[in-house]
Design a protein around this motif. Structure first.
Motif, PDB file in Angstrom:
ATOM      1  N   ASP A 301       2.807  29.534 -15.688  1.00 52.47           N
ATOM      2  CA  ASP A 301       3.121  30.504 -14.634  1.00 52.47           C
ATOM      3  C   ASP A 301       1.966  31.472 -14.400  1.00 52.47           C
ATOM      4  OD1 ASP A 301       3.803  33.248 -16.062  1.00 52.47           O
ATOM      5  OD2 ASP A 301       4.594  31.617 -17.291  1.00 52.47           O
ATOM      6  N   GLU A 302       1.984  32.051 -13.204  1.00 50.44           N
ATOM      7  CA  GLU A 302       0.896  32.918 -12.759  1.00 50.44           C
ATOM      8  C   GLU A 302       0.825  34.220 -13.560  1.00 50.44           C
ATOM      9  OE1 GLU A 302       0.744  33.237  -8.491  1.00 50.44           O
ATOM     10  OE2 GLU A 302      -0.391  35.114  -8.592  1.00 50.44           O
ATOM     11  N   GLU A 303       1.996  34.701 -13.938  1.00 47.34           N
ATOM     12  CA  GLU A 303       2.031  35.982 -14.663  1.00 47.34           C
ATOM     13  C   GLU A 303       1.271  35.899 -15.989  1.00 47.34           C
ATOM     14  OE1 GLU A 303       5.440  38.844 -16.502  1.00 47.34           O
ATOM     15  OE2 GLU A 303       6.085  37.329 -15.047  1.00 47.34           O
ATOM     16  N   THR A 304       1.544  34.834 -16.769  1.00 54.93           N
ATOM     17  CA  THR A 304       0.856  34.659 -18.056  1.00 54.93           C
ATOM     18  C   THR A 304      -0.631  34.391 -17.817  1.00 54.93           C
ATOM     19  OG1 THR A 304       2.882  33.500 -18.636  1.00 54.93           O
ATOM     20  CG2 THR A 304       1.190  33.601 -20.330  1.00 54.93           C
ATOM     21  N   THR A 305      -0.945  33.687 -16.734  1.00 47.31           N
ATOM     22  CA  THR A 305      -2.340  33.401 -16.413  1.00 47.31           C
ATOM     23  C   THR A 305      -3.096  34.712 -16.224  1.00 47.31           C
ATOM     24  OG1 THR A 305      -1.574  31.439 -15.240  1.00 47.31           O
ATOM     25  CG2 THR A 305      -3.833  32.121 -14.819  1.00 47.31           C
ATOM     26  N   LYS A 306      -2.501  35.625 -15.466  1.00 47.88           N
ATOM     27  CA  LYS A 306      -3.157  36.915 -15.205  1.00 47.88           C
ATOM     28  C   LYS A 306      -3.242  37.760 -16.473  1.00 47.88           C
ATOM     29  CE  LYS A 306      -2.826  37.171 -10.302  1.00 47.88           C
ATOM     30  NZ  LYS A 306      -2.032  37.444  -9.110  1.00 47.88           N
ATOM     31  N   LYS A 307      -2.193  37.661 -17.300  1.00 47.49           N
ATOM     32  CA  LYS A 307      -2.182  38.414 -18.563  1.00 47.49           C
ATOM     33  C   LYS A 307      -3.348  37.942 -19.461  1.00 47.49           C
ATOM     34  CE  LYS A 307       0.813  38.011 -22.123  1.00 47.49           C
ATOM     35  NZ  LYS A 307       2.073  37.971 -22.847  1.00 47.49           N
ATOM     36  N   LEU A 308      -3.540  36.637 -19.489  1.00 46.55           N
ATOM     37  CA  LEU A 308      -4.630  36.073 -20.288  1.00 46.55           C
ATOM     38  C   LEU A 308      -5.989  36.567 -19.782  1.00 46.55           C
ATOM     39  CD1 LEU A 308      -5.804  33.932 -22.325  1.00 46.55           C
ATOM     40  CD2 LEU A 308      -5.690  32.283 -20.467  1.00 46.55           C
ATOM     41  N   LEU A 309      -6.182  36.491 -18.466  1.00 46.62           N
ATOM     42  CA  LEU A 309      -7.472  36.885 -17.878  1.00 46.62           C
ATOM     43  C   LEU A 309      -7.772  38.364 -18.127  1.00 46.62           C
ATOM     44  CD1 LEU A 309      -7.092  34.874 -14.567  1.00 46.62           C
ATOM     45  CD2 LEU A 309      -8.921  34.523 -16.234  1.00 46.62           C
ATOM     46  N   MET A 310      -6.743  39.187 -18.040  1.00 48.44           N
ATOM     47  CA  MET A 310      -6.947  40.626 -18.219  1.00 48.44           C
ATOM     48  C   MET A 310      -6.997  41.012 -19.696  1.00 48.44           C
ATOM     49  SD  MET A 310      -7.408  41.474 -15.201  1.00 48.44           S
ATOM     50  CE  MET A 310      -7.867  43.133 -15.636  1.00 48.44           C
ATOM     51  N   GLY A 311      -6.481  40.135 -20.552  1.00 46.22           N
ATOM     52  CA  GLY A 311      -6.333  40.508 -21.967  1.00 46.22           C
ATOM     53  C   GLY A 311      -7.506  40.133 -22.863  1.00 46.22           C
ATOM     54  N   VAL A 312      -8.379  39.219 -22.407  1.00 44.76           N
ATOM     55  CA  VAL A 312      -9.475  38.779 -23.291  1.00 44.76           C
ATOM     56  C   VAL A 312     -10.474  39.912 -23.519  1.00 44.76           C
ATOM     57  CG1 VAL A 312      -9.373  36.294 -22.846  1.00 44.76           C
ATOM     58  CG2 VAL A 312     -10.683  37.767 -21.297  1.00 44.76           C
ATOM     59  N   LYS A 313     -11.052  39.911 -24.720  1.00 43.61           N
ATOM     60  CA  LYS A 313     -12.038  40.950 -25.041  1.00 43.61           C
ATOM     61  C   LYS A 313     -13.384  40.330 -25.419  1.00 43.61           C
ATOM     62  CE  LYS A 313      -8.751  44.489 -26.491  1.00 43.61           C
ATOM     63  NZ  LYS A 313      -7.473  43.931 -27.044  1.00 43.61           N
ATOM     64  N   VAL A 314     -13.343  39.235 -26.183  1.00 44.59           N
ATOM     65  CA  VAL A 314     -14.606  38.579 -26.578  1.00 44.59           C
ATOM     66  C   VAL A 314     -15.090  37.720 -25.406  1.00 44.59           C
ATOM     67  CG1 VAL A 314     -15.694  36.968 -28.195  1.00 44.59           C
ATOM     68  CG2 VAL A 314     -13.975  38.592 -29.013  1.00 44.59           C
ATOM     69  N   LEU A 315     -14.207  36.898 -24.882  1.00 41.53           N
ATOM     70  CA  LEU A 315     -14.548  36.139 -23.667  1.00 41.53           C
ATOM     71  C   LEU A 315     -14.651  37.126 -22.517  1.00 41.53           C
ATOM     72  CD1 LEU A 315     -11.985  33.676 -24.747  1.00 41.53           C
ATOM     73  CD2 LEU A 315     -13.869  32.687 -23.483  1.00 41.53           C
ATOM     74  N   LYS A 316     -15.567  36.877 -21.602  1.00 43.32           N
ATOM     75  CA  LYS A 316     -15.707  37.753 -20.440  1.00 43.32           C
ATOM     76  C   LYS A 316     -15.055  37.088 -19.228  1.00 43.32           C
ATOM     77  CE  LYS A 316     -18.025  40.482 -22.983  1.00 43.32           C
ATOM     78  NZ  LYS A 316     -17.163  41.437 -23.687  1.00 43.32           N
TER      79      LYS A 316
END
Ligand SMILES: *Cc1c(COP(=O)(O)O)cnc(C)c1O
Length: 376
Positions: A301-316
């Protein structure tokens, strides 16, 4: 000379007189004459420059080609290529393309009268050839869906019909794939990616074997003037020195991450060509010596996708690929934002698709980072 040694030493032509081990950056825009020889080596830097020439010879040698030309970006290199064609000429291109290449073809080259048909396998590419076709353009593996086209199968047909076969080798690099050996005529690189490898320069390179075609491209290049600067040439030369070890390490980490991703319930589908179940696995084994360090995946789902993108710290969370820093990209918004929605969706570039370019951080830090972003 072996590939690794060639990467480190490059195609050395001793331009300096003091024995510099690193290639000097020749900033001079113009060159003094000492005689009336019409074929002076260096005259004006838009035509040739010693630092840029070192890079051009090096990439050509790594690809097993005779000639190289370096430009201010990958797209500058592709635009120079497009000047080989005239109104009415037809090009068959793979359809899962880098977004900027797609925009160049459909918004600029098409306006200039060049016609395109997009196709997605060796068979459909060959079937799309008409009497007006002048060239076939392949990006393989493709961006972002990791589709692979059989280069040798297409080359067999293009040779028979006298068409130019152009291959974008950005994703694999000559370390893993050598399109000229498989029958391609021209290789294209966004050297912004793996060749330079550090996300600190924009560059493009063309490699080919045909002398007449090289002369034509040189004339177009010096006329348009989108050539690579001496300093940027140096950065790419420096990046290439570590290309083999960067590719090896990133490739290894990518496999581990791909295997980890399939165990996650948030993820529906992992597009990684190193999986035996991937439709491109067999062709890749035949035409490349590895599976590379790129993958994409589709989430539920799109919601988890956005959460992942906004949540990464090491990956840019950034576009681009092929550098030491791992990047996570949202193709719909970034690399493929300009592709019409219907076309994008047909290719699977939807709001749940994420692309990864794996760099040189530790595998554990990357997996920990993805885990905390998914669960956080
Ligand atoms: C980035 C990229 C390009 C364009 O290169 P630039 O250096 O950004 O102009 C072309 N093809 C592929 C596969 C790319 O990833």
């Amino acid at each position: 000379m072996d590939f690794e040694t060639l990467c480190v030493h490059g195609c050395k032509k001793q331009y300096d007189t003091v024995g510099a081990v690193a290639v000097p950056i020749f900033t001079s825009a113009t060159y003094e004459r000492f005689d009336f020889d019409p074929a002076a080596d260096f005259e004006y830097s838009r035509l040739t420059n010693p630092t840029r020439e070192h890079l051009e010879h090096t990439v050509a040698a790594l690809e097993g080609g005779q000639f190289g030309l370096a430009f201010s970006s990958g797209l500058a290199a592709t635009s120079v290529l497009m000047e080989l064609f005239s109104p009415g000429d037809h090009i068959v291109s793979s359809d899962d393309l880098y977004g900027g290449t797609h925009r160049l073809f459909t918004q600029i080259s098409q306006k200039n009268g060049v016609k395109f048909t997009f196709a997605n396998s060796a068979e459909s590419v060959i079937a799309a050839v008409t009497s007006e076709t002048k060239a076939v353009f392949l990006e393989t593996p493709s961006n972002p869906m990791m589709q692979v086209v059989d280069i040798a199968a297409v080359a067999q047909e293009t040779k028979k019909r006298g068409l130019l076969l152009i291959v974008d080798n950005t994703f694999m690099t000559p370390y893993l794939q050598k399109p000229l050996d498989l029958g391609a005529d021209i290789i294209l690189h966004s050297a912004t990616k793996y060749l330079s490898g550090h996300h600190d320069v924009l560059a493009g390179v063309l490699v080919l074997n045909d002398e007449k075609l090289n002369e034509r491209l040189r004339i177009i290049s010096k006329t348009i003037g989108s050539v690579l600067s001496p300093f940027d040439s140096y950065l790419v030369i420096r990046g290439i020195k570590t290309l083999p070890i960067r590719m090896e390490r990133s490739q290894e980490t990518t496999r581990v991450i791909a295997e980890w991703l399939i165990t996650r319930s948030e993820i529906k589908n992992v597009h990684y060509i190193g999986f035996e179940s991937h439709p491109s696995y067999e062709i890749t084994r035949r035409q490349s010596s590895g599976f590379g360090a790129m993958l994409s995946f589709t989430m539920h789902d799109e919601e988890t996708t956005k959460k992942l993108l906004m949540g990464v710290k090491v990956l840019k969370f950034a576009p681009s690929l092929g550098g030491v820093e791992s990047l996570i990209t949202y193709p719909m918004l970034q690399t493929h934002g300009d592709i019409p929605e219907e076309e994008r969706l047909v290719r699977g570039v939807d709001s749940c698709l994420v692309r990864l370019s794996i760099g040189l951080e530790s595998t554990k830090d990357l997996i920990d980072d993805l885990t905390q972003a998914l669960e956080g």
